[in-house]
Design a protein around this motif. Structure first.
Motif, PDB file in Angstrom:
ATOM      1  N   GLY A 183       0.866  38.279  -9.894  1.00 20.48           N
ATOM      2  CA  GLY A 183       0.390  36.908  -9.871  1.00 20.48           C
ATOM      3  C   GLY A 183      -0.960  36.794  -9.211  1.00 20.48           C
ATOM      4  O   GLY A 183      -1.467  37.751  -8.616  1.00 20.48           O
ATOM      5  N   ASP A 184      -1.552  35.600  -9.289  1.00 20.80           N
ATOM      6  CA  ASP A 184      -2.859  35.398  -8.665  1.00 20.80           C
ATOM      7  C   ASP A 184      -2.779  35.543  -7.152  1.00 20.80           C
ATOM      8  O   ASP A 184      -3.736  35.985  -6.508  1.00 20.80           O
ATOM      9  CB  ASP A 184      -3.439  34.044  -9.054  1.00 20.80           C
ATOM     10  CG  ASP A 184      -2.452  32.896  -8.900  1.00 20.80           C
ATOM     11  OD1 ASP A 184      -2.770  31.928  -8.194  1.00 20.80           O
ATOM     12  OD2 ASP A 184      -1.358  32.959  -9.493  1.00 20.80           O
ATOM     13  N   GLY A 185      -1.630  35.212  -6.559  1.00 14.34           N
ATOM     14  CA  GLY A 185      -1.481  35.369  -5.118  1.00 14.34           C
ATOM     15  C   GLY A 185      -1.598  36.809  -4.682  1.00 14.34           C
ATOM     16  O   GLY A 185      -2.128  37.108  -3.597  1.00 14.34           O
ATOM     17  N   ALA A 186      -1.145  37.741  -5.522  1.00 13.08           N
ATOM     18  CA  ALA A 186      -1.191  39.167  -5.179  1.00 13.08           C
ATOM     19  C   ALA A 186      -2.611  39.691  -5.110  1.00 13.08           C
ATOM     20  O   ALA A 186      -2.859  40.731  -4.482  1.00 13.08           O
ATOM     21  CB  ALA A 186      -0.391  39.980  -6.196  1.00 13.08           C
ATOM     22  N   LEU A 187      -3.562  38.988  -5.737  1.00 18.81           N
ATOM     23  CA  LEU A 187      -4.946  39.459  -5.707  1.00 18.81           C
ATOM     24  C   LEU A 187      -5.571  39.331  -4.320  1.00 18.81           C
ATOM     25  O   LEU A 187      -6.669  39.826  -4.086  1.00 18.81           O
ATOM     26  CB  LEU A 187      -5.783  38.690  -6.733  1.00 18.81           C
ATOM     27  CG  LEU A 187      -5.421  38.973  -8.193  1.00 18.81           C
ATOM     28  CD1 LEU A 187      -6.251  38.105  -9.130  1.00 18.81           C
ATOM     29  CD2 LEU A 187      -5.623  40.443  -8.537  1.00 18.81           C
ATOM     30  N   THR A 196       0.964  27.299  -1.927  1.00 24.18           N
ATOM     31  CA  THR A 196      -0.453  27.143  -1.625  1.00 24.18           C
ATOM     32  C   THR A 196      -1.282  27.183  -2.902  1.00 24.18           C
ATOM     33  O   THR A 196      -1.257  28.180  -3.627  1.00 24.18           O
ATOM     34  CB  THR A 196      -0.942  28.268  -0.681  1.00 24.18           C
ATOM     35  OG1 THR A 196      -0.155  28.265   0.512  1.00 24.18           O
ATOM     36  CG2 THR A 196      -2.411  28.069  -0.321  1.00 24.18           C
ATOM     37  N   PRO A 197      -2.032  26.120  -3.212  1.00 25.43           N
ATOM     38  CA  PRO A 197      -2.879  26.133  -4.407  1.00 25.43           C
ATOM     39  C   PRO A 197      -3.923  27.236  -4.332  1.00 25.43           C
ATOM     40  O   PRO A 197      -4.425  27.580  -3.256  1.00 25.43           O
ATOM     41  CB  PRO A 197      -3.541  24.751  -4.393  1.00 25.43           C
ATOM     42  CG  PRO A 197      -2.640  23.901  -3.559  1.00 25.43           C
ATOM     43  CD  PRO A 197      -2.077  24.828  -2.512  1.00 25.43           C
ATOM     44  N   THR A 198      -4.255  27.790  -5.474  1.00 24.76           N
ATOM     45  CA  THR A 198      -5.219  28.898  -5.541  1.00 24.76           C
ATOM     46  C   THR A 198      -6.529  28.543  -4.849  1.00 24.76           C
ATOM     47  O   THR A 198      -7.124  29.371  -4.154  1.00 24.76           O
ATOM     48  CB  THR A 198      -5.493  29.269  -7.011  1.00 24.76           C
ATOM     49  OG1 THR A 198      -4.259  29.682  -7.605  1.00 24.76           O
ATOM     50  CG2 THR A 198      -6.498  30.387  -7.117  1.00 24.76           C
TER      51      THR A 198
END
Length: 304
Positions: free
Chosen positions: A147-151, A183-185
């Motif tokens: 996911g984008d969080g993992a970045l 938490t929003p990106t």
């Protein structure tokens, strides 16, 4: 020629629709089972993201390609050829599950499918697998879903670096759903998130992750490039998670979720298909999943 192309597109879309509805139905059922107290631990669903596992995994060869999944991995498992019953049984802690009920929701392994719940933790694992496949000359491609969080995890950047340096046959499939838990990106990441792999020279394709046909076409191209010695690839797919992060912990505005639901993968695909066929398919899959769950419940009662 045009008629043949339309027929092929319709065949693809009908198959993808069935798979996405299966994923959605299983995920919704799991949330209901959790609410009933029949699941152990927690459960992270991919409601609203069904087009990504469906489109990407349809571009793979399960006999030689490898999927490394994450904490939100039920859809990946089903799209890669896993069956619904052993998955549901596993998450319910039943011994008939795919990992005998001890792996649970986040630690599933079957054939060339592997999942783990550590955020970004599969990046080095997947990169090592890709190195092994390259050395063996198998022609296999490794796909890591993240996911984008993992970045935000340093280990992901390290994996990008090694994959690029060694020109490994790996596809990083980023499911950018706009949130890391709650938490929003925009409150977590600086800069252009989709360009994270650019400094390493990794080709990046950014696309609408709710369009299953577009996802499949992009995945075919990326997998073909990785398999053909083109090195690592990144698909950055924009989507939206309709369900809670896990269980029922969701502070988002219901109106926001409802707006995104209108553009979710299943309604988008349904718009291009016969409504009556879609209704029949929906009811059939709902009945099949309900029968699976009832069968597991009955077996438990009989064993007591």
């Amino acid at each position: 020629m045009i008629l043949a192309m339309d027929a092929k597109r319709n065949d693809l879309l009908t198959g993808f629709y069935e798979k996405m509805v299966l994923i959605n139905t299983v995920e919704s059922s799991l949330l209901n089972l959790f609410a009933e107290g029949l699941l152990r631990g927690t459960v992270h669903t991919c409601l609203g993201q069904e087009a990504i596992p469906t489109g990407v995994c349809a571009a793979l060869e399960p006999g030689r390609d490898i999927v490394c999944s994450n904490h939100r991995g039920h859809g990946h498992f089903l799209a890669f050829g896993g069956e619904a019953r052993p998955l549901i049984a596993e998450i319910m802690g039943d011994a008939s599950g795919v990992c005998r009920g001890i792996g649970g929701s986040q630690h599933i392994q079957l054939g060339n499918f592997y999942s783990n719940g550590i955020l970004g933790g599969m990046s080095p694992v997947a990169t090592g697998m890709a190195l092994a496949e390259k050395r063996k000359g198998s022609g296999g491609v490794v796909v890591q879903f993240l996911g984008d969080g993992a970045l935000a995890e340093g280990v992901v950047s390290e994996a990008f670096n090694m994959a690029a340096l060694w020109s490994l046959p790996i596809l990083f499939a980023v499911e950018s759903n706009g949130f890391a838990q709650s938490t929003p990106t925009a409150l977590e990441h600086a800069g252009k998130l989709s360009a994270r792999g650019a400094p390493y020279g990794i080709p990046i394709t950014e696309l609408d992750g709710n369009d299953v046909l577009a996802v499949h076409a992009a995945a075919q191209e990326a997998v073909g490039a990785a398999r053909g010695a083109g090195g690592p690839q990144i698909l950055f797919m924009n989507t939206y998670r309709l369900g809670p992060h896990s269980k029922g912990d969701d502070p988002r505005d219901p109106a926001e979720i409802a707006r995104h639901a209108e553009q979710a993968p299943i309604p988008r695909a349904r718009a291009g298909l016969d409504p009556e066929w879609c209704d029949t398919t929906d009811h059939r899959i709902a009945a099949e999943v309900a029968a699976i769950i009832q069968g597991i419940r009955s077996a438990r009662i009989a064993a007591q």
